[in-house]
Write a protein that holds these residues in place. Structure first.
Motif, PDB file in Angstrom:
ATOM      1  N   UNK A 104       0.811  -1.211   0.000  1.00 17.23           N
ATOM      2  CA  UNK A 104       0.000   0.000   0.000  1.00 17.23           C
ATOM      3  C   UNK A 104       0.850   1.269   0.000  1.00 17.23           C
ATOM      4  N   UNK A 105       0.363   2.264  -0.724  1.00 16.64           N
ATOM      5  CA  UNK A 105       0.968   3.590  -0.725  1.00 16.64           C
ATOM      6  C   UNK A 105      -0.118   4.586  -0.330  1.00 16.64           C
ATOM      7  N   UNK A 106      -0.054   5.064   0.891  1.00 18.23           N
ATOM      8  CA  UNK A 106      -1.052   6.017   1.370  1.00 18.23           C
ATOM      9  C   UNK A 106      -0.617   7.426   0.982  1.00 18.23           C
ATOM     10  N   UNK A 107      -1.505   8.112   0.304  1.00 19.54           N
ATOM     11  CA  UNK A 107      -1.268   9.485  -0.149  1.00 19.54           C
ATOM     12  C   UNK A 107      -0.989  10.361   1.072  1.00 19.54           C
ATOM     13  N   UNK A 108       0.158  11.048   1.066  1.00 15.15           N
ATOM     14  CA  UNK A 108       0.509  11.912   2.186  1.00 15.15           C
ATOM     15  C   UNK A 108       1.236  11.206   3.306  1.00 15.15           C
ATOM     16  N   UNK A 109       1.468   9.902   3.169  1.00 12.66           N
ATOM     17  CA  UNK A 109       2.206   9.144   4.177  1.00 12.66           C
ATOM     18  C   UNK A 109       3.406   8.450   3.521  1.00 12.66           C
ATOM     19  N   UNK A 110       3.115   7.480   2.659  1.00 12.47           N
ATOM     20  CA  UNK A 110       4.194   6.774   1.959  1.00 12.47           C
ATOM     21  C   UNK A 110       4.655   7.527   0.718  1.00 12.47           C
ATOM     22  N   UNK A 111       3.759   8.313   0.137  1.00 10.32           N
ATOM     23  CA  UNK A 111       4.063   9.145  -1.024  1.00 10.32           C
ATOM     24  C   UNK A 111       3.542  10.547  -0.744  1.00 10.32           C
ATOM     25  N   UNK A 112       4.018  11.516  -1.522  1.00 12.80           N
ATOM     26  CA  UNK A 112       3.598  12.895  -1.301  1.00 12.80           C
ATOM     27  C   UNK A 112       2.096  13.058  -1.467  1.00 12.80           C
ATOM     28  N   UNK A 113       1.520  13.922  -0.604  1.00 12.05           N
ATOM     29  CA  UNK A 113       0.078  14.054  -0.533  1.00 12.05           C
ATOM     30  C   UNK A 113      -0.460  15.382  -1.015  1.00 12.05           C
ATOM     31  N   UNK A 114      -1.505  15.852  -0.340  1.00 13.14           N
ATOM     32  CA  UNK A 114      -2.357  16.895  -0.875  1.00 13.14           C
ATOM     33  C   UNK A 114      -2.206  18.289  -0.309  1.00 13.14           C
ATOM     34  N   UNK A 115      -1.151  18.577   0.472  1.00 12.46           N
ATOM     35  CA  UNK A 115      -0.937  19.963   0.892  1.00 12.46           C
ATOM     36  C   UNK A 115      -0.294  20.722  -0.262  1.00 12.46           C
ATOM     37  N   UNK A 116      -1.079  20.879  -1.304  1.00 12.91           N
ATOM     38  CA  UNK A 116      -0.615  21.497  -2.545  1.00 12.91           C
ATOM     39  C   UNK A 116      -1.822  22.061  -3.275  1.00 12.91           C
ATOM     40  N   UNK A 117      -1.567  23.003  -4.154  1.00 14.63           N
ATOM     41  CA  UNK A 117      -2.680  23.603  -4.894  1.00 14.63           C
ATOM     42  C   UNK A 117      -3.246  22.654  -5.942  1.00 14.63           C
ATOM     43  N   UNK A 118      -2.397  21.793  -6.498  1.00 13.56           N
ATOM     44  CA  UNK A 118      -2.834  20.805  -7.491  1.00 13.56           C
ATOM     45  C   UNK A 118      -2.155  19.467  -7.216  1.00 13.56           C
ATOM     46  N   UNK A 119      -2.861  18.378  -7.515  1.00 12.96           N
ATOM     47  CA  UNK A 119      -2.279  17.040  -7.427  1.00 12.96           C
ATOM     48  C   UNK A 119      -2.780  16.207  -8.613  1.00 12.96           C
ATOM     49  N   UNK A 120      -2.023  15.177  -8.929  1.00 15.36           N
ATOM     50  CA  UNK A 120      -2.499  14.160  -9.864  1.00 15.36           C
ATOM     51  C   UNK A 120      -2.646  12.854  -9.104  1.00 15.36           C
ATOM     52  N   UNK A 121      -3.691  12.089  -9.450  1.00 10.98           N
ATOM     53  CA  UNK A 121      -3.912  10.786  -8.818  1.00 10.98           C
ATOM     54  C   UNK A 121      -4.391   9.797  -9.878  1.00 10.98           C
ATOM     55  N   UNK A 122      -4.227   8.506  -9.633  1.00  9.48           N
ATOM     56  CA  UNK A 122      -4.821   7.516 -10.544  1.00  9.48           C
ATOM     57  C   UNK A 122      -6.344   7.648 -10.533  1.00  9.48           C
ATOM     58  N   UNK A 123      -6.945   7.636 -11.709  1.00  9.97           N
ATOM     59  CA  UNK A 123      -8.379   7.905 -11.828  1.00  9.97           C
ATOM     60  C   UNK A 123      -9.241   6.862 -11.124  1.00  9.97           C
ATOM     61  N   UNK A 124      -8.719   5.664 -10.881  1.00  4.84           N
ATOM     62  CA  UNK A 124      -9.522   4.598 -10.285  1.00  4.84           C
ATOM     63  C   UNK A 124      -9.938   4.891  -8.848  1.00  4.84           C
ATOM     64  N   UNK A 125      -9.270   5.851  -8.200  1.00  2.00           N
ATOM     65  CA  UNK A 125      -9.587   6.154  -6.795  1.00  2.00           C
ATOM     66  C   UNK A 125     -10.530   7.343  -6.640  1.00  2.00           C
ATOM     67  N   UNK A 126     -10.916   7.935  -7.740  1.00  3.46           N
ATOM     68  CA  UNK A 126     -11.739   9.141  -7.730  1.00  3.46           C
ATOM     69  C   UNK A 126     -13.177   8.823  -7.321  1.00  3.46           C
ATOM     70  N   UNK A 127     -13.792   9.719  -6.545  1.00  2.00           N
ATOM     71  CA  UNK A 127     -15.175   9.554  -6.105  1.00  2.00           C
ATOM     72  C   UNK A 127     -15.983  10.807  -6.444  1.00  2.00           C
ATOM     73  N   UNK A 128     -17.158  10.612  -7.026  1.00  2.00           N
ATOM     74  CA  UNK A 128     -18.070  11.727  -7.283  1.00  2.00           C
ATOM     75  C   UNK A 128     -18.477  12.394  -5.973  1.00  2.00           C
ATOM     76  N   UNK A 129     -18.661  13.715  -6.031  1.00  2.00           N
ATOM     77  CA  UNK A 129     -19.057  14.463  -4.844  1.00  2.00           C
ATOM     78  C   UNK A 129     -20.476  14.202  -4.390  1.00  2.00           C
ATOM     79  N   UNK A 130     -21.331  13.724  -5.263  1.00  2.00           N
ATOM     80  CA  UNK A 130     -22.711  13.350  -4.943  1.00  2.00           C
ATOM     81  C   UNK A 130     -23.498  14.478  -4.273  1.00  2.00           C
TER      82      UNK A 130
END
Length: 337
Positions: A104-130
């Motif tokens: 496992x690679x946890x965003x912001x723990x094992x790899x760089x995370x989201x304290x940034x203005x923009x990020x890229x992520x694999x699309x398979x983890x994306x969730x609609x805001x609903x």
């Protein structure tokens, strides 16, 4: 774009770099909200297991979809995502336990995370805001951790649950245990948080170990039965070790909190009760979907415990205040507009 990196314990720096370009199978997101969580606090303090520096923290995120080829998503959509990137091949993944993937690679723990203005992520983890707003979406991930812990414990209407630690994860545990119909007792050393749990979350009872004997008080509340579900959300070794005394016969002890050391307990005492000890790590898509449904139907209103906010540009200066218990912080969000 700007980003904040934890260079080493006790040191944040604001830096700049080019906006990342999404690769094949990735999407570009503009971050809107960042929740400050226990992992961030432990990483900043130098007490987080499985951690290396420097690291861009942040995995409780709400974002705007900017571009990519993710099916069903359009620029401008409000989104969040599952920040646990799994390999899909190991024994855990093959059995649907992507939350504890061997690699496992946890965003912001094992790899760089989201304290940034923009990020890229694999699309398979994306969730609609609903239909949820950015504040709500930033709290989906910590609530999913809590939902997973309650599900691991198989909490039901006949249970008396002791939640140890009334931080953001603990608050989620309280709420999901109440939704499951259980009686919930909350333990914490912060009187403000105990009052919040009693008045806002309808906790059935509270215990402050600074001025009460926990074992005696718990026995009094439960008529000597003790708690048949104990859930730790403190990440404190001493609290975890003491908690083996709080479990009822036939009870379950679930470790949601994480610490670096070893646990010690009396095997004969644990054995005679036929106790169950288990850990609870991260969350699965099932937990994320359940949380978002609870948010949509109003079973949970997390906005009541967003107590503090800061802007991205002022986060470094304000971080000490945002993690100081004296300031009665329950949940702090970083805003990027």
């Amino acid at each position: 774009m700007k980003f904040i990196v934890c260079e080493k314990p006790q040191e944040f720096k604001l830096k700049e770099k080019e906006i990342p370009e999404p690769k094949e199978g990735e999407v570009l997101l503009k971050i809107k909200r960042i929740g400050i969580c226990g992992t961030d606090i432990h990483a900043f303090g130098g007490t987080q297991p499985y951690f290396e520096y420097p690291r861009i923290l942040g995995h409780e995120l709400a974002a705007e979809y900017v571009k990519g080829n993710a099916e069903g998503f359009e620029p401008g959509d409000k989104v969040t995502f599952i920040p646990y990137f799994n390999c899909g091949k190991c024994v855990a993944c093959r059995n649907g336990l992507t939350n504890c993937c061997v690699n496992i690679k946890v965003f912001g723990v094992h790899i760089d995370g989201g304290m940034a203005e923009y990020v890229t992520i694999p699309e398979q983890y994306l969730l609609h805001g609903q239909g949820l707003d950015y504040d709500q979406l930033a709290l989906v991930e910590p609530l999913a951790i809590a939902a997973h812990g309650v599900r691991r414990a198989a909490v039901g209407p006949n249970d008396t649950v002791l939640v140890m630690g009334a931080g953001p994860i603990g608050i989620g545990l309280i709420q999901f245990a109440k939704i499951a119909g259980a009686k919930v007792i909350v333990m914490d050393i912060n009187e403000y948080r105990l009052g919040f749990c009693k008045n806002e979350l309808n906790a059935d009872a509270t215990i402050n170990p600074l001025n009460e004997n926990v074992t005696a008080k718990l026995a009094e509340i439960t008529n000597g039965d003790m708690a048949n579900v104990v859930i730790d959300a403190t990440g404190n070794r001493n609290v975890m070790n003491d908690a083996f005394n709080y479990i009822s016969h036939g009870g379950r002890f679930v470790l949601v909190g994480l610490q670096k050391g070893e646990l010690t307990f009396s095997h004969p005492d644990f054995h005679k009760r036929e106790s169950t000890l288990m850990s609870s790590r991260n969350a699965t898509i099932q937990d994320f979907e359940y949380v978002m449904e609870c948010l949509k139907n109003g079973k949970i209103d997390p906005k009541k415990y967003i107590t503090h906010r800061t802007s991205f540009s002022e986060m470094i200066d304000n971080f000490g205040d945002l993690i100081d218990p004296k300031n009665n912080v329950i949940k702090a969000l970083i805003e990027i507009e």
